[in-house]
Design a protein around this motif. Structure first.
Motif, short mmCIF file in Angstrom:
data_model
loop_
_atom_site.label_atom_id
_atom_site.label_comp_id
_atom_site.label_asym_id
_atom_site.label_seq_id
_atom_site.Cartn_x
_atom_site.Cartn_y
_atom_site.Cartn_z
N GLN A 26 0.84 -1.18 0.13
CA GLN A 26 0.05 -0.02 0.07
C GLN A 26 0.68 1.49 0.07
O GLN A 26 0.56 2.29 -0.60
N PHE A 27 1.85 1.34 0.61
CA PHE A 27 2.69 2.48 0.97
C PHE A 27 3.74 2.63 -0.24
O PHE A 27 3.86 3.97 -0.73
N LYS A 28 3.94 1.70 -1.31
CA LYS A 28 4.67 1.76 -2.38
C LYS A 28 4.17 2.85 -3.14
O LYS A 28 4.78 3.56 -4.19
N LYS A 29 2.58 2.90 -3.10
CA LYS A 29 2.07 3.75 -3.92
C LYS A 29 2.44 5.25 -3.80
O LYS A 29 2.22 6.23 -4.41
N GLN A 30 2.84 5.54 -2.33
CA GLN A 30 3.12 6.73 -1.96
C GLN A 30 4.75 6.90 -1.99
O GLN A 30 5.20 8.18 -1.21
N ALA A 31 5.51 5.96 -2.40
CA ALA A 31 7.01 6.21 -2.50
C ALA A 31 7.46 6.39 -0.94
O ALA A 31 8.59 6.85 -0.87
N LEU A 32 6.87 5.55 0.13
CA LEU A 32 7.37 5.44 1.39
C LEU A 32 7.38 3.79 1.67
O LEU A 32 6.53 3.22 1.04
N THR A 33 7.82 3.54 2.82
CA THR A 33 7.71 2.16 3.20
C THR A 33 7.10 2.32 4.56
O THR A 33 6.92 3.30 5.09
N ARG A 34 6.53 1.12 5.01
CA ARG A 34 5.93 1.00 6.31
C ARG A 34 6.67 1.38 7.52
O ARG A 34 6.42 2.29 8.42
N THR A 35 8.19 1.21 7.24
CA THR A 35 9.19 1.49 8.12
C THR A 35 9.33 3.01 8.46
O THR A 35 9.43 3.59 9.32
#
Length: 149
Positions: A26-35
């Motif tokens: 899900q976060f890939k879509k926002q160019a961030l990782t969960r961490t």
């Protein structure tokens, strides 16, 4: 007879891995990782926090936090400033861009949480949280006992 599928280490690890991988997708879509998002969250919650305390809260190593912060700093999401109480430490805080990145993802995290817990009653979720907290407390006690030997 022992069955790994009944082992709390296996169950919690496989469950956490599945949840973390899905959240990272899900976060890939926002160019961030969960961490990275989690680090932004805890930095925001504490306003100013040392790298050492962030590592402790996130339950990752200090070198891992250092690399994580370097990546966030390069993206201008986080800044480090001197800690007036400890000249060797740096305090982390969010930039305006970091605050925006964090807050922009709250709806995604809330939706993920809702979808991940659908068809589970609030009572069952409360039981799950209490049981997980007790398991963590129990295994931390085992680790403390081992360290004292």
């Amino acid at each position: 007879m022992f069955d790994v599928h009944d082992c709390i280490a296996f169950l919690t690890n496989s469950g956490a891995k599945a949840v973390c991988e899905a959240m990272n997708d899900q976060f890939k879509k926002q160019a961030l990782t969960r961490t990275q998002w989690t680090a932004l969250y805890f930095i925001d919650q504490h306003q100013k926090i040392t790298q050492k305390n962030l590592a402790r809260i996130m339950m990752i190593s200090e070198p891992s936090v250092m690399h994580l912060i370097e990546r966030l700093e390069a993206r201008r999401l986080v800044v480090r400033s001197p800690d007036p109480e400890n000249f060797r430490a740096k305090l982390l805080s969010l930039t305006d861009k970091g605050k925006s990145a964090l807050h922009d993802l709250y709806p995604l995290v809330e939706k993920f949480n809702m979808e991940g817990t659908k068809n589970i009653s609030p009572d069952d979720l409360d039981i799950f949280k209490r049981v997980m907290a007790q398991i963590v407390q129990n295994v931390e006690g085992i680790a403390r006992q081992d360290n004292q030997k």
